[in-house]
Design an enzyme around this catalytic site. Structure first.
Site, PDB file in Angstrom:
ATOM      1  N   HIS A   1      59.089  51.067  17.303  1.00  0.00           N
ATOM      2  CA  HIS A   1      59.867  51.347  16.104  1.00  0.00           C
ATOM      3  C   HIS A   1      58.857  51.734  15.023  1.00  0.00           C
ATOM      4  CE1 HIS A   1      62.991  51.404  13.305  1.00  0.00           C
ATOM      5  NE2 HIS A   1      63.130  50.145  13.025  1.00  0.00           N
TER       6      HIS A   1
ATOM      7  N   ARG B   1      67.564  56.850  17.626  1.00  0.00           N
ATOM      8  CA  ARG B   1      67.538  55.455  18.050  1.00  0.00           C
ATOM      9  C   ARG B   1      68.317  55.361  19.352  1.00  0.00           C
ATOM     10  NH1 ARG B   1      66.764  50.999  14.598  1.00  0.00           N
ATOM     11  NH2 ARG B   1      66.838  49.073  15.764  1.00  0.00           N
TER      12      ARG B   1
ATOM     13  N   ARG C   1      70.781  50.058   8.396  1.00  0.00           N
ATOM     14  CA  ARG C   1      69.658  50.132   7.479  1.00  0.00           C
ATOM     15  C   ARG C   1      68.724  51.278   7.829  1.00  0.00           C
ATOM     16  NH1 ARG C   1      64.866  48.463   7.515  1.00  0.00           N
ATOM     17  NH2 ARG C   1      65.211  47.468   9.507  1.00  0.00           N
ATOM     18  N   THR C   2      68.351  51.362   9.090  1.00  0.00           N
ATOM     19  CA  THR C   2      67.421  52.412   9.506  1.00  0.00           C
ATOM     20  C   THR C   2      68.045  53.796   9.315  1.00  0.00           C
ATOM     21  OG1 THR C   2      66.479  50.902  11.130  1.00  0.00           O
ATOM     22  CG2 THR C   2      65.981  53.225  11.410  1.00  0.00           C
TER      23      THR C   2
ATOM     24  N   LYS D   1      80.341  61.608  27.932  1.00  0.00           N
ATOM     25  CA  LYS D   1      80.681  62.625  28.932  1.00  0.00           C
ATOM     26  C   LYS D   1      79.548  62.804  29.936  1.00  0.00           C
ATOM     27  CE  LYS D   1      83.720  65.248  25.858  1.00  0.00           C
ATOM     28  NZ  LYS D   1      83.834  66.468  25.078  1.00  0.00           N
TER      29      LYS D   1
END
Lengths: 306, 306, 306
Positions: free
Chosen positions: A129, A101, A51-52, A80
């Site tokens: 957030h 995120r 959604r974000t 890596k």
């Protein structure tokens, strides 16, 4: 060039400006269709969040810009052993703005300290957030007409819910706010937040049942009970079905109540509520797109088109 | 606003319109380069399918539109327990049309019932895959010139192959169709389909070898023997190499035979066939793009550009 | 139509043309903003590589083109057993140019043999990675002003590092090149490369410590010691921290030394070096974008815009 890492990075007047810009975007869509032409947003999602991520991507596309990035750490160079700082410094050469995120608190802040382009924190662990908070504020502003003098109920997991803590903090800045905090004892708002409310002289009530307080609410902010926040399965099973909103419980709510939820929901709002005019959570997802459009323009310092 | 969930959602005349629009798109590419400007396609792929996903994405891009979405459930909110209906309702705020692939039968239908934008079923379990059927029809129409009076052979796994069942159903609607069904006994077309053909008075033959019937065919539709359809390894190993098409078997085929395959293939068509002018399966993938362009325009109710 | 599979596919004059085009792109960005309008790049990454993939995607977007593809084999049809040749032949219908990364040596070559559109090898196993070599050459050209008469040091894993082998080969073609090869004995440049240098009469020195040779270097090319190249853990742990570049070791280096690294780095360059004006590795990532823009235009045979 500025970044948005913590909701408190923005002053009240900056928030007002972003909400006002989002309002103008909603009313004049064609005017904004090309303001980000030739610009690129990098979505660096070290943990999945459909959604974000899609909200950011839709926002950038509706401004005429392009999007590149990754949707989980598996598909990134993180495997890596590359540091977040190095990835950010490379992506800075490929994009004009980053939305990140990350499961670790502070990762977007670290990224922002190493690059000259804006970084938007799209969620860092259980921490911040800020675009969810902006989404919530725009939703309340658009549906109630104002952000002050509201009685706002929060229901569910108020202990771990980062979006709840941020929104309480922001709404505390508006005059006449009253909070009603509805949760099981195990999941109450942390003490430091209550101390902060006391310190500021903001009135609030703590209850364990939503029924009794329902008639007073202007806003009811429901939250998901996240399995991953619990330390044992038994507690989760016992508590997860408490605080489920259904039409019965809404019987004596105000007619102009607005029900918000950051989504995704599991079962904390019965689907029978979805068609009730007070259900605002899907509309809220759309406001999330518009507020991100306004935020991207603001951080890129793009002038409002004529 | 309409969705495409089941191939039978479309009437014969609607199919004709889509095939005609695809034909016009192929002949006048530049005219269509911007018809979807400012529109967004969401590709919600809960299971991976490169070819189908890229075909949709290429289609939208060649119409001037944008694409967002996810390519596997791992990268989606599904892992947080969100329902397909909720995801669709959120994505509706971010996109103008949805293409959904899902391992569960009926998921795209559920999505379409909860949103006001068109939903295209891009494959739901072993159930339907209507854009593959449209692709097959366009391929036959373009390469043979017509859809009626054709002798059409289907070869391989005719029991589980959803694309075979759909195409049989659609071609049954055209006059003069004759089917030749080539498969091991274990993988014959299900009885309900044969009953339907009997009921409609459509002629068909069932055989176990492709050699004998080869000279009669106008179309040979090859299918993949999917490992995941078998209940035990031994059956799979015994049967998978049967019904492999090679140049030897094509020796007495018609010169204007067209060989189709929904792809991906494993080894059911020897690579030596690829350069034979009758091999049409890669061209078929391209027709898949054009028919999806026509479908997107049709569902979005976009007028044919002048 | 040409592909780029091996760095030696390009003649010296073709390389010069690409570097000159990249230079013009850097100086006249707006002129190139739409040269790939309506074109699509397919990024077929059978193993993840954020930096390389995003670099290609940014390059195509900055030319006004679109991008589709996949970022790991999990999200592709490879899991259904489709051959690289078949995938390429299908993608050819959806895109104008392919960038492919694959764990198996030769996979991009196989793809290029089956399609009529250009294929760029974006890394195949431990084999070739020609766009990295072009990136390195552009970085040296832009920062030193010329590619000949340079003393170039390579440090770290010189045995397995494919980018090192390619760059040695290319720089051997320029007059007055001298190589200094700095590595532990276990990770020295393979014999066939030294034999090739001897054969061409190119001078080189092998040392095990970087300190003594530092003052002589015009270019220092650092490499990552990749865990996956070692056969046992003990060797890895013993060697990985050797050959770490820090400010101390740079004390007696030339003022106009340029430090390159293909990235990602783990710890072989201390972060304290990042702000030294000689650190060129992040700038190198940007040159990688510009050289890919030039390469895409060259392979698509697009004329330089007026």
């Amino acid at each position: 060039m500025r970044s948005l890492i913590d909701p408190t990075d923005l002053s009240l007047s900056e928030i007002d400006d972003i909400l006002a810009l989002a309002d103008d975007i909603m009313k004049n869509r064609p005017k904004y269709a090309e303001v980000c032409k030739g610009k690129k947003l990098a979505t660096l999602f070290y943990e999945p969040s459909t959604r974000t991520r899609l909200s950011f991507e839709a926002a950038m596309m509706e401004l005429g810009g392009n999007v590149l990035g990754f949707s989980s750490a598996d598909n990134s160079s993180a495997s890596k052993g590359e540091s977040v700082a190095d990835t950010a410094r490379i992506v800075e050469k490929y994009a004009d703005i980053i939305a990140m995120r990350h499961p670790k608190e502070g990762a977007p802040l670290v990224a922002s300290m190493h690059v000259d382009i804006p970084v938007i924190n799209a969620g860092d662990g259980g921490h911040n957030h800020p675009t969810q908070t902006l989404t919530d504020l725009l939703t309340i502003k658009q549906t109630k007409g104002h952000l002050d003098h509201l009685t706002v109920g929060f229901c569910g997991d108020l202990k771990f819910g980062r979006t709840v803590h941020s929104l309480i903090k922001q709404l505390s800045l508006y005059e006449g706010t009253h909070f009603i905090l509805i949760s099981p004892e195990e999941l109450q708002v942390p003490d430091y937040i209550k101390e902060d409310l006391d310190h500021k002289g903001i009135s609030y009530t703590e209850v364990t049942q939503m029924d009794e307080v329902m008639p007073k609410l202007d806003i009811l902010y429901m939250t998901r009970v996240q399995k991953e926040r619990f330390f044992n399965e038994a507690d989760y099973i016992r508590l997860k079905d408490s605080y489920i909103l259904n039409l019965d419980k809404l019987a004596n709510a105000k007619e102009d109540l607005k029900i918000l939820h950051p989504l995704p929901r599991v079962n904390e709002i019965a689907t029978e509520v979805d068609n009730d005019p007070r259900a605002t959570y899907f509309k809220q997802a759309e406001y999330g797109k518009f507020v991100r459009m306004a935020l991207i323009m603001t951080l890129l310092e793009l002038p409002k088109p004529e």
